[in-house]
Design an enzyme around this catalytic site. Structure first.
Site, PDB file in Angstrom:
ATOM      1  N   SER A 107       4.793   9.025 -14.233  1.00 39.99           N
ATOM      2  CA  SER A 107       5.832   9.763 -13.524  1.00 39.99           C
ATOM      3  C   SER A 107       5.279  10.198 -12.174  1.00 39.99           C
ATOM      4  O   SER A 107       4.071  10.361 -11.999  1.00 39.99           O
ATOM      5  CB  SER A 107       6.296  10.983 -14.324  1.00 39.99           C
ATOM      6  N   ASP A 145       2.526   4.226   2.939  1.00 36.86           N
ATOM      7  CA  ASP A 145       1.818   5.043   1.941  1.00 36.86           C
ATOM      8  C   ASP A 145       0.687   4.244   1.299  1.00 36.86           C
ATOM      9  O   ASP A 145       0.506   4.262   0.080  1.00 36.86           O
ATOM     10  CB  ASP A 145       2.793   5.553   0.883  1.00 36.86           C
TER      11      ASP A 145
END
Length: 512
Positions: free
Chosen positions: A28, A153
């Site tokens: 997650s 990123d």
């Protein structure tokens, strides 16, 4: 009888879209949750399903999530170094999800957590990262326009290292959730997105970005991979602290104790330049610098021969094209997987001795559903020969299906061994080979057989290469294998383009 485990996860064991059986939560993050699941439509193939977080259910985040799925799906078709997305949808609660390949491995942050990389491993992994980034920077076709992708990123936790039977360690770039799809005429949002420790000076300002911003992030990661440390540190971990560090702090020198080549240090610090114009201007330029650093680089006498077949694709329907290979399906289906070979996705050459002669074959182990999917594929083969430092052939077989894409089946023939020389000559003499498919699950017996022909010009070269190799010096076969893998990556886009064209022509012919 033991009591079943109680879970508070409302998605546990759900059947999604009447197809994907969710098994368990495996990860997650800020954008959402990832589940391991089984694709019931494809016989229980393991996949990963990513849901957008319920806290982010607004139009802007839905659009971004869908864009991430689209970018990853299109890039995953072009490069094995980018996670591949297979499906996209919305569940009964209107929560978006997408389905991707399930990958088991370690993030690069885990790999370097306790020990920096050796130079050889660093070069191997970094070049693969660059191959994936290069694919993204070249762009995807979106709304009729070729649009470059800036990841925004790049960091160790978004790089996954998995084990691959053909390539050894295989790198996958993850998380295109904040990637920027650069379209002409579109004004970029003046806001910061990314991870503070790895972002470029222009990124932290919210400026318009290009591929050189990702190169800065990669420079920070390269420094960390080799030293275990960050090149710059802020006075505090606030946004302002990192802003000052990225703009004005000079990267810390690399310890002489690491004995890094000066050229490698220079390349890393060039990537870390504060001004984009002072960095490598493309990933291709950075790759050239890395390739010059390969250990035991062969001298200028090294020769790479890429033999392009005169026949683009082969469906093996013409029996006259394979006169020396008998119909041996019944014979091949009696074969069983060797006890000395692991039961995993691997490919290897194997000579089959029959009463009349020895015949060439390629033995392949895949998931059963994947084997079934490939039975109506276009077949293609190509051979690449490198002479020094060690004569070796990359024998590349590709099965291409319009719905499932390419299945690459590479293997290598060492031409300084008598067995490698014999096999190369055998392929040249026969002009064809069998492909034997063995299921990863269940029986050890061969499940399906294909016959694939070799173009006349390739047959001739195989014989000549086997003879030539007797006169060549050997040594350092792993260096040659790395070079062949690099050639393999270069060939992939062109091969896929050819096979897509062949498939499109065949499809139009059937429709006319």
């Amino acid at each position: 009888m033991s009591r079943p485990a109680i879970t508070t996860d409302p998605r546990h064991r759900r059947l999604l879209a009447n197809r994907y059986q969710l098994i368990d939560l495996v990860g997650s993050g800020a954008m959402g949750q990832v589940y391991r699941a089984e694709d019931k439509l494809l016989g229980g193939v393991t996949v990963a399903v990513k849901f957008l977080s319920q806290a982010l259910l607004n139009k802007n985040m839905r659009d971004r999530f869908e864009r991430e799925a689209t970018i990853s799906a299109l890039l995953g078709e072009k490069s094995i170094h980018i996670v591949r997305v297979r499906d996209y949808g919305v569940d009964e609660k209107e929560i978006p999800f997408y389905v991707m390949e399930f990958l088991q491995g370690e993030s690069l942050s885990e790999v370097i957590k306790f020990r920096p990389l050796t130079i050889s491993r660093f070069l191997k992994l970094t070049r693969q990262i660059c191959f994936g980034m290069e694919c993204a920077h070249k762009g995807i076709m979106f709304q009729g326009e070729m649009c470059p992708i800036v990841h925004r990123d790049i960091k160790p936790s978004n790089i996954l290292v998995i084990q691959d039977a053909a390539l050894g360690e295989l790198v996958k770039i993850l998380d295109f959730g904040i990637a920027k799809l650069v379209q002409s005429g579109e004004a970029q949002t003046q806001s910061f997105m990314g991870t503070l420790a790895y972002c470029s000076p222009e990124q932290i300002e919210g400026k318009e970005l290009d591929s050189r911003s990702d190169i800065y992030s990669l420079g920070i990661m390269m420094y960390e991979m080799l030293t275990g440390e960050m090149p710059i540190f802020p006075e505090n971990s606030s946004f302002g602290g990192w802003y000052e560090a990225h703009h004005y702090t000079k990267p810390k020198p690399i310890s002489p104790k690491l004995n890094l080549p000066c050229a490698l240090e220079d390349l890393i610090f060039q990537c870390l330049a504060k001004v984009p114009d002072e960095r490598p201007q493309s990933i291709s330029q950075l790759l050239q610098g890395l390739e010059r650093l390969e250990p035991n680089q062969p001298d200028s006498q090294q020769e790479t021969l890429v033999n392009t077949p005169t026949v683009v694709a082969d469906k093996s329907t013409d029996r006259k094209s394979q006169p020396k290979l008998p119909r041996g399906e019944d014979y091949c289906l009696k074969m069983t997987w060797p006890e000395n070979k692991p039961k995993q996705k691997i490919v290897f050459p194997h000579g089959i001795k029959a009463a009349e002669a020895t015949f060439a074959s390629l033995w392949v182990m895949l998931e059963q559903q994947d084997i079934i999917n490939r039975m109506s594929s276009i077949r293609y083969n190509q051979f690449v020969f490198i002479t020094t430092p060690h004569p070796m052939i990359l024998w590349l077989t590709v099965l291409y299906h319009r719905d499932y894409g390419p299945r690459w089946l590479p293997c290598y023939l060492d031409l300084k061994t008598s067995s490698g020389q014999r096999f190369a000559r055998l392929l040249g003499e026969l002009g064809a080979y069998w492909i034997l498919f063995f299921p990863l699950e269940g029986s050890d017996r061969c499940q399906h057989v294909m016959t694939t022909t070799i173009a006349p010009n390739q047959r001739k070269n195989l014989q000549e290469w086997a003879n030539k190799s007797q006169l060549l010096k050997g040594g350092q076969p792993q260096v040659t294998k790395r070079m062949l893998r690099a050639e393999f990556e270069k060939l992939k886009p062109a091969i896929v383009e050819k096979l897509e064209a062949v498939n499109s022509n065949a499809f139009r012919s059937r429709g006319s």
